[in-house]
Design an enzyme around this catalytic site. Structure first.
Site, PDB file in Angstrom:
ATOM      1  N   MET A   1       0.732  -1.188  -0.025  1.00 57.23           N
ATOM      2  CA  MET A   1      -0.104  -0.003   0.076  1.00 57.23           C
ATOM      3  C   MET A   1       0.876   1.367  -0.048  1.00 57.23           C
ATOM      4  SD  MET A   1      -3.047  -1.392   2.535  1.00 57.23           S
ATOM      5  CE  MET A   1      -4.024   0.405   2.542  1.00 57.23           C
ATOM      6  N   HIS A   2       0.297   2.274  -0.170  1.00 58.46           N
ATOM      7  CA  HIS A   2       0.666   3.721  -0.206  1.00 58.46           C
ATOM      8  C   HIS A   2       1.803   4.154  -1.071  1.00 58.46           C
ATOM      9  CE1 HIS A   2      -1.210   2.985   3.717  1.00 58.46           C
ATOM     10  NE2 HIS A   2      -0.443   2.403   4.239  1.00 58.46           N
TER      11      HIS A   2
ATOM     12  N   ASP B   1      -2.614  -4.810   0.260  1.00 56.65           N
ATOM     13  CA  ASP B   1      -2.142  -6.193   0.637  1.00 56.65           C
ATOM     14  C   ASP B   1      -2.780  -6.618   2.125  1.00 56.65           C
ATOM     15  OD1 ASP B   1      -0.836  -4.242   2.143  1.00 56.65           O
ATOM     16  OD2 ASP B   1       1.218  -4.895   1.645  1.00 56.65           O
TER      17      ASP B   1
END
Length: 492
Positions: free
Chosen positions: A78-79, A237
């Site tokens: 992520m991110h 995830d």
């Protein structure tokens, strides 16, 4: 029908082939490097992810009837910031979830924009790993590159774009950008403007189980897949791992002991006003979840065993440790090797051993590392408990879940029963399940979880150690506050 699950991780991309009954037919992976050009920075070349797909999918399908593949679903780290120009070229290396360069941007967002306004707009406050601070950093430090941005994507969305041509994301991954109104499941125009962006530069948002398109013909041919394979929007995830372990719907929980560590608690509705203590995000099942994240979990153990002890035999390092013995004289370990997110939100936090003596052994330090990570996980669980969440048991996944010693310690420290799923491939299995829903093989994510996910074993906490671990947790909990100013001076 077959379904392919993709787990786009930090160090490797894993591929899983699942049939319609949930049986895993094959697994393969491709690894790649993380670059650390400056202390605290962490980035990757997205071309490495695509190379992994081009090599990994054909290997996954070797010996199987590829014409039976009906869908692909991806769970991804992520991110991360993937910035594309108007020609779809990657502008700069992707800035990853564990990158700590954005301390000044995080301070600006939390102090000058204000945490109250951020909570109102997005449901969360700013953390260094989130995407919005990365964009602010890029605008301030790389203005020429920033001016070329035509599309902003998250890591797994970049793979989906190359597979289908669509600029798309899902609600769970979008939740971790700080550009997304989590309660309303849409981009926040005010946050986009604050970061110098418009909605036209952002991907279209889907529910995780919705199809975003089918394979481009040339990609299908290269990968050895039939045309018409449906690609699901996929999930971050942690949400994908939750689906893959059956953590769907209120009353469930999943703990991931991967590179990072997460506590994932599905909720039936959006939890307003808690995003300054624990993340409040959209779930891949169409609802929401609470999530605590520690930046270094299994990576702490890998650092200790591989880099410090100079061995790759983790099992041997743990073999002589009795989980039923009292840990009274052990040193303490702070697992903040990459800074920390939940609940500290401190990029300057660092790892530390405390309480060593001349009698401290190699095995003592090994156990302290595992214990320190488990204590950090408990921090997030305690926040959930303070919000009235009944934490009675949890599924567990991730590389760290292969250690029976670690699982028993975690159960003892949290005081809950841990459930081991029959299938241990959390994000990849969850991605394949989302693909099954997108392709119409399952009616819903909840139905898919009920039909495909089963449990292998339960690990009960040792009540005899509860008091000793409680005493140690309280001592451990005082170490970071005592060292916080020292960490800040080190970072300066």
């Amino acid at each position: 029908m077959y379904f392919i699950g993709v787990d786009l991780g930090t160090s490797a991309c894993k591929f899983l082939l699942m049939d319609e009954k949930g049986a895993i037919l094959n697994i393969t992976s491709r690894s790649y490097d993380v670059k650390y050009p400056h202390p605290g920075w962490s980035q990757q070349d997205p071309a490495d992810w695509w190379r992994a797909v081009r090599e990994g999918v054909p290997e996954l399908l070797a010996g199987f009837d590829a014409s039976r593949v009906a869908g692909i679903g991806c769970g991804g780290q992520m991110h991360g910031l993937v910035a594309l120009d108007s020609d779809d070229q990657v502008i700069r290396p992707a800035i990853l979830w564990n990158d700590g360069r954005t301390a000044e941007q995080v301070r600006y967002l939390n102090e000058e924009v204000g945490t109250a306004r951020l909570l109102e707009l997005t449901g969360n406050i700013a953390y260094a790993g989130f995407t919005a601070p990365k964009l602010l950093w890029m605008r301030q430090e790389e203005p020429e590159l920033f001016s070329r941005i035509a599309h902003v994507l998250l890591p797994k969305d970049y793979l989906n774009h190359l597979l289908t041509g669509a600029y798309a994301t899902d609600v769970s991954d979008a939740s971790g950008t700080l550009l997304f109104d989590v309660a309303r499941r849409t981009w926040s125009d005010e946050m986009l403007a604050l970061c110098g962006l418009t909605a036209a530069q952002m991907p279209r948002v889907h529910e995780s189980y919705e199809p975003i398109g089918t394979l481009r013909p040339e990609v299908a041919e290269e990968l050895g897949l039939p045309r018409g394979v449906v690609v699901a929007a996929g999930a971050g995830d942690n949400a994908a791992a939750a689906v893959g372990t059956g953590a769907v719907g209120a009353g469930t929980m999943n703990i991931s002991l991967g590179t990072s560590g997460t506590v994932f608690i599905p909720t039936a509705s959006f939890s307003a006003g808690v995003g300054d203590r624990i993340h409040s995000f959209c779930h891949a099942d169409g609802a929401w979840h609470l999530m605590g994240c520690i930046l270094s979990a299994a990576s702490c153990n890998a650092w200790w065993v591989n880099d410090v002890l100079g061995t790759d035999d983790m099992a041997a390092e743990q073999a002589g440790i009795d989980p039923a013995s009292a840990p009274a004289d052990l040193p303490y370990f702070l697992p903040y090797l990459m800074g920390e997110r939940t609940p500290l939100n401190d990029v300057n936090a660092r790892g530390a051993f405390a309480g060593m003596s001349m009698s401290t052994s190699r095995a003592d330090l090994t156990r302290s590392v595992l214990e320190g990570v488990a204590f950090a996980v408990r921090d997030s669980v305690e926040i959930a408990r303070s919000l009235g969440v009944d934490v009675a048991s949890s599924t567990v996944c991730g590389g760290g879940a292969k250690s029976r010693l670690w699982l028993q310690m975690l159960a003892d420290i949290l005081g809950i029963e841990l459930v081991l799923p029959t299938t241990e491939q959390g994000p990849g299995y969850g991605g394949a399940m989302l693909a099954a829903v997108a392709a119409g093989a399952c009616g819903s994510v909840g139905e898919c979880a009920r039909e495909l996910v089963s449990e292998r074993e339960r690990i009960a906490p040792n009540a005899a150690l509860a008091g000793e671990y409680e005493r140690r947790y309280q001592i451990w909990h005082g170490l970071y506050p005592a060292l916080r100013e020292s960490f800040a001076r080190m970072g300066a």
